[in-house]
Design a protein around this motif. Structure first.
Motif, short mmCIF file in Angstrom:
data_model
loop_
_atom_site.label_atom_id
_atom_site.label_comp_id
_atom_site.label_asym_id
_atom_site.label_seq_id
_atom_site.Cartn_x
_atom_site.Cartn_y
_atom_site.Cartn_z
N SER A 180 -38.93 -7.82 6.62
CA SER A 180 -38.90 -7.18 5.30
C SER A 180 -38.34 -5.76 5.36
CB SER A 180 -40.30 -7.16 4.69
OG SER A 180 -41.18 -6.39 5.48
N LEU A 181 -38.30 -5.16 6.55
CA LEU A 181 -37.74 -3.80 6.70
C LEU A 181 -36.23 -3.83 6.90
CD1 LEU A 181 -40.33 -2.04 9.02
CD2 LEU A 181 -40.12 -1.86 6.55
N CYS A 210 -28.92 -1.25 8.31
CA CYS A 210 -29.82 -0.96 9.43
C CYS A 210 -29.07 -1.17 10.75
CB CYS A 210 -31.04 -1.87 9.41
SG CYS A 210 -32.22 -1.52 8.11
N ILE A 211 -29.40 -0.34 11.73
CA ILE A 211 -28.82 -0.46 13.07
C ILE A 211 -29.86 -1.10 13.98
CG2 ILE A 211 -27.78 0.78 15.01
CD1 ILE A 211 -26.14 0.86 12.37
N GLN A 256 -25.55 -6.75 8.11
CA GLN A 256 -24.64 -6.96 6.98
C GLN A 256 -25.38 -7.55 5.78
OE1 GLN A 256 -21.11 -6.08 7.49
NE2 GLN A 256 -22.36 -5.10 9.06
N SER A 257 -26.29 -8.50 6.05
CA SER A 257 -27.06 -9.12 4.97
C SER A 257 -28.32 -9.74 5.55
CB SER A 257 -26.23 -10.18 4.24
OG SER A 257 -25.96 -11.27 5.11
N VAL A 258 -29.32 -9.91 4.68
CA VAL A 258 -30.56 -10.59 5.05
C VAL A 258 -30.90 -11.54 3.91
CG1 VAL A 258 -32.99 -10.34 5.64
CG2 VAL A 258 -31.38 -8.55 6.30
N VAL A 259 -31.04 -12.83 4.25
CA VAL A 259 -31.41 -13.85 3.27
C VAL A 259 -32.56 -14.64 3.89
CG1 VAL A 259 -30.66 -15.86 1.97
CG2 VAL A 259 -29.05 -13.99 2.39
N GLY A 260 -33.74 -14.47 3.31
CA GLY A 260 -34.91 -15.13 3.87
C GLY A 260 -35.16 -14.64 5.28
N GLU A 305 -32.39 2.29 13.74
CA GLU A 305 -32.45 3.20 12.60
C GLU A 305 -32.28 2.38 11.33
OE1 GLU A 305 -28.44 5.46 11.96
OE2 GLU A 305 -28.86 5.43 14.11
N THR A 306 -32.80 2.92 10.24
CA THR A 306 -32.69 2.23 8.97
C THR A 306 -31.64 2.90 8.12
OG1 THR A 306 -34.32 3.54 7.80
CG2 THR A 306 -35.16 1.67 9.05
#
Length: 62
Positions: free
Chosen positions: A6-7, A12-13, A28-32, A58-59
């Motif tokens: 969830s973070l 984000c690196i 690049q992307s987060v899906v589920g 890092e965020t």
């Protein structure tokens, strides 16, 4: 620090703990529970976050 899915957000690196030779990657992307990460030495990889705990360096909020 281990990345909690969830973070993870685009930008984000991260580092893949089992594949340090891939270098650092940018989310690049987060899906589920799947994240697409562009690694310096490997290119784009889809990571199953249920299986791999990426190291968050890092965020995008830093």
């Amino acid at each position: 620090m281990t990345a909690i899915p969830s973070l993870l957000t685009p930008g984000c690196i991260v580092r893949h703990p089992q594949c340090p030779d891939w270098g650092v990657g940018q989310v690049q992307s987060v899906v589920g529970m799947k994240a697409t990460v562009n690694f310096e030495e490997r290119g784009k990889v889809v990571i199953n976050l249920a299986v791999v705990d990426l190291d968050l360096l890092e965020t995008d909020r830093d």
